[in-house]
Design a protein around this motif. Structure first.
Motif, PDB file in Angstrom:
ATOM      1  N   VAL A  84       0.815  -1.127  -0.139  1.00 43.41           N
ATOM      2  CA  VAL A  84       0.116  -0.265   0.064  1.00 43.41           C
ATOM      3  C   VAL A  84       0.896   1.308   0.054  1.00 43.41           C
ATOM      4  O   VAL A  84       1.674   1.480   0.868  1.00 43.41           O
ATOM      5  N   ARG A  85       0.628   2.056  -1.019  1.00 40.24           N
ATOM      6  CA  ARG A  85       1.472   3.378  -1.040  1.00 40.24           C
ATOM      7  C   ARG A  85       0.293   4.485  -0.551  1.00 40.24           C
ATOM      8  O   ARG A  85      -0.759   4.411  -1.109  1.00 40.24           O
ATOM      9  N   PHE A  86       0.639   5.252   0.273  1.00 41.04           N
ATOM     10  CA  PHE A  86      -0.594   5.951   0.812  1.00 41.04           C
ATOM     11  C   PHE A  86       0.016   7.677   1.072  1.00 41.04           C
ATOM     12  O   PHE A  86       1.231   7.715   1.512  1.00 41.04           O
ATOM     13  N   ILE A  87      -1.024   8.410   1.122  1.00 40.26           N
ATOM     14  CA  ILE A  87      -0.769   9.813   1.555  1.00 40.26           C
ATOM     15  C   ILE A  87      -1.911  10.187   2.352  1.00 40.26           C
ATOM     16  O   ILE A  87      -3.155   9.878   2.131  1.00 40.26           O
ATOM     17  N   ALA A  88      -1.744  10.614   3.729  1.00 43.13           N
ATOM     18  CA  ALA A  88      -2.915  10.924   4.594  1.00 43.13           C
ATOM     19  C   ALA A  88      -2.767  12.511   4.941  1.00 43.13           C
ATOM     20  O   ALA A  88      -1.596  12.937   5.084  1.00 43.13           O
ATOM     21  N   ALA A  89      -3.836  13.009   5.083  1.00 41.63           N
ATOM     22  CA  ALA A  89      -3.787  14.576   5.767  1.00 41.63           C
ATOM     23  C   ALA A  89      -4.754  14.404   6.715  1.00 41.63           C
ATOM     24  O   ALA A  89      -5.739  13.801   6.686  1.00 41.63           O
ATOM     25  N   GLY A  98      -1.553  18.332   9.550  1.00 37.74           N
ATOM     26  CA  GLY A  98      -0.505  17.471   9.261  1.00 37.74           C
ATOM     27  C   GLY A  98      -0.788  16.527   7.979  1.00 37.74           C
ATOM     28  O   GLY A  98      -1.771  16.549   7.594  1.00 37.74           O
ATOM     29  N   SER A  99       0.447  16.280   7.457  1.00 36.47           N
ATOM     30  CA  SER A  99       0.332  14.921   6.353  1.00 36.47           C
ATOM     31  C   SER A  99       1.314  14.040   6.333  1.00 36.47           C
ATOM     32  O   SER A  99       2.461  14.238   7.047  1.00 36.47           O
ATOM     33  N   GLN A 100       1.273  13.039   5.994  1.00 36.77           N
ATOM     34  CA  GLN A 100       2.248  11.783   6.025  1.00 36.77           C
ATOM     35  C   GLN A 100       2.133  11.113   4.652  1.00 36.77           C
ATOM     36  O   GLN A 100       0.832  10.796   4.275  1.00 36.77           O
ATOM     37  N   GLY A 101       2.987  10.584   4.132  1.00 36.68           N
ATOM     38  CA  GLY A 101       2.886   9.402   3.183  1.00 36.68           C
ATOM     39  C   GLY A 101       3.841   8.281   3.610  1.00 36.68           C
ATOM     40  O   GLY A 101       4.689   8.506   4.527  1.00 36.68           O
ATOM     41  N   GLY A 102       3.791   7.194   2.947  1.00 36.80           N
ATOM     42  CA  GLY A 102       4.381   6.015   3.339  1.00 36.80           C
ATOM     43  C   GLY A 102       3.947   4.897   2.388  1.00 36.80           C
ATOM     44  O   GLY A 102       3.149   4.773   1.537  1.00 36.80           O
ATOM     45  N   ILE A 103       4.712   3.811   2.825  1.00 43.04           N
ATOM     46  CA  ILE A 103       4.445   2.327   2.383  1.00 43.04           C
ATOM     47  C   ILE A 103       4.153   1.468   3.383  1.00 43.04           C
ATOM     48  O   ILE A 103       4.796   1.334   4.685  1.00 43.04           O
ATOM     49  N   GLU A 104       3.075   0.491   3.122  1.00 43.87           N
ATOM     50  CA  GLU A 104       2.583  -0.245   4.154  1.00 43.87           C
ATOM     51  C   GLU A 104       2.610  -1.802   3.530  1.00 43.87           C
ATOM     52  O   GLU A 104       2.357  -1.657   2.407  1.00 43.87           O
ATOM     53  N   ARG A 105       3.307  -2.819   4.073  1.00 42.04           N
ATOM     54  CA  ARG A 105       3.182  -3.993   3.755  1.00 42.04           C
ATOM     55  C   ARG A 105       2.115  -4.698   4.548  1.00 42.04           C
ATOM     56  O   ARG A 105       2.202  -4.997   5.655  1.00 42.04           O
ATOM     57  N   VAL A 106       1.234  -5.741   4.067  1.00 44.40           N
ATOM     58  CA  VAL A 106       0.065  -6.366   4.675  1.00 44.40           C
ATOM     59  C   VAL A 106       0.009  -7.633   3.936  1.00 44.40           C
ATOM     60  O   VAL A 106       0.233  -7.958   2.967  1.00 44.40           O
ATOM     61  N   GLU A 116      -1.123  -9.526   9.438  1.00 45.38           N
ATOM     62  CA  GLU A 116      -0.029  -8.363   9.590  1.00 45.38           C
ATOM     63  C   GLU A 116      -0.232  -7.087   8.553  1.00 45.38           C
ATOM     64  O   GLU A 116      -0.215  -7.350   7.293  1.00 45.38           O
ATOM     65  N   LEU A 117       0.083  -6.105   9.430  1.00 46.83           N
ATOM     66  CA  LEU A 117       0.009  -4.634   8.933  1.00 46.83           C
ATOM     67  C   LEU A 117       1.215  -4.138   9.353  1.00 46.83           C
ATOM     68  O   LEU A 117       1.402  -3.902  10.568  1.00 46.83           O
ATOM     69  N   ARG A 118       2.108  -3.665   8.194  1.00 47.90           N
ATOM     70  CA  ARG A 118       3.375  -3.265   8.846  1.00 47.90           C
ATOM     71  C   ARG A 118       3.790  -1.827   7.974  1.00 47.90           C
ATOM     72  O   ARG A 118       3.776  -1.923   6.882  1.00 47.90           O
ATOM     73  N   VAL A 119       3.801  -0.839   8.742  1.00 47.56           N
ATOM     74  CA  VAL A 119       4.041   0.502   7.943  1.00 47.56           C
ATOM     75  C   VAL A 119       5.789   0.128   8.000  1.00 47.56           C
ATOM     76  O   VAL A 119       6.414   0.628   8.897  1.00 47.56           O
ATOM     77  N   LEU A 120       6.402   0.423   6.785  1.00 49.67           N
ATOM     78  CA  LEU A 120       7.637   0.159   6.338  1.00 49.67           C
ATOM     79  C   LEU A 120       8.419   1.793   6.083  1.00 49.67           C
ATOM     80  O   LEU A 120       9.345   1.608   6.903  1.00 49.67           O
ATOM     81  N   SER A 121       7.685   2.567   5.815  1.00 49.85           N
ATOM     82  CA  SER A 121       8.476   3.927   5.844  1.00 49.85           C
ATOM     83  C   SER A 121       7.480   5.099   5.847  1.00 49.85           C
ATOM     84  O   SER A 121       6.381   4.994   5.371  1.00 49.85           O
ATOM     85  N   LEU A 122       7.939   6.346   6.368  1.00 49.05           N
ATOM     86  CA  LEU A 122       7.028   7.227   6.627  1.00 49.05           C
ATOM     87  C   LEU A 122       7.626   8.384   6.245  1.00 49.05           C
ATOM     88  O   LEU A 122       8.769   8.541   6.595  1.00 49.05           O
ATOM     89  N   GLU A 123       6.841   9.257   5.721  1.00 50.51           N
ATOM     90  CA  GLU A 123       7.562  10.660   5.258  1.00 50.51           C
ATOM     91  C   GLU A 123       6.301  11.741   5.883  1.00 50.51           C
ATOM     92  O   GLU A 123       5.150  11.566   5.528  1.00 50.51           O
TER      93      GLU A 123
END
Length: 127
Positions: A84-89, A98-106, A116-123
């Motif tokens: 999952v590639r996401f952007i949240a505001a 605030g805002s954040q983007g990242g990659i999750e592996r599910v 299992e849900l794991r956020v691998l990287s966050l910006e």
């Protein structure tokens, strides 16, 4: 070759966005998470089990006045791995943005629930 499709992850993200305005929606997490699922956001300790996951999300979203995710899901393999590639505001109750983007592996189990849900990287960008 990967394929993009509607998945349990799409239902999960829609549900957590709803939970900001409808906290009772968190009770629906049982429709997307396996009973002994694990969630881990970055370096935070993992949270295991549906009751603890529900409480984690309740605390996580408790001070938010609004939240919106935009994302893509890609099924990576036949074993139930989804990226999952996401952007949240969001806007907090006190008006901060605030805002954040990242990659999750599910990983999804045989019943189609998140195991299992794991956020691998966050910006992050706090405004």
């Amino acid at each position: 070759m990967t394929q993009t499709t509607e998945t349990v992850v799409d239902r999960y993200i829609t549900l957590v966005d709803r939970a900001v305005h409808e906290p009772e929606a968190l009770q629906e997490l049982e429709s997307v998470f396996a009973p002994q699922a694990t969630v881990q956001f970055g370096e935070l300790p993992p949270v295991t089990g549906l009751a603890d996951i529900t409480e984690f999300y309740r605390r996580f979203y408790s001070d938010m006045a609004d939240s919106k995710h935009v994302w893509t899901t890609t099924v990576l393999d036949d074993e139930g791995t989804i990226e999952v590639r996401f952007i949240a505001a969001w806007r907090t109750a006190d008006g901060q943005l605030g805002s954040q983007g990242g990659i999750e592996r599910v990983t999804v189990d045989a019943d189609g629930l998140i195991r299992e849900l794991r956020v691998l990287s966050l910006e992050s960008d706090g405004a």
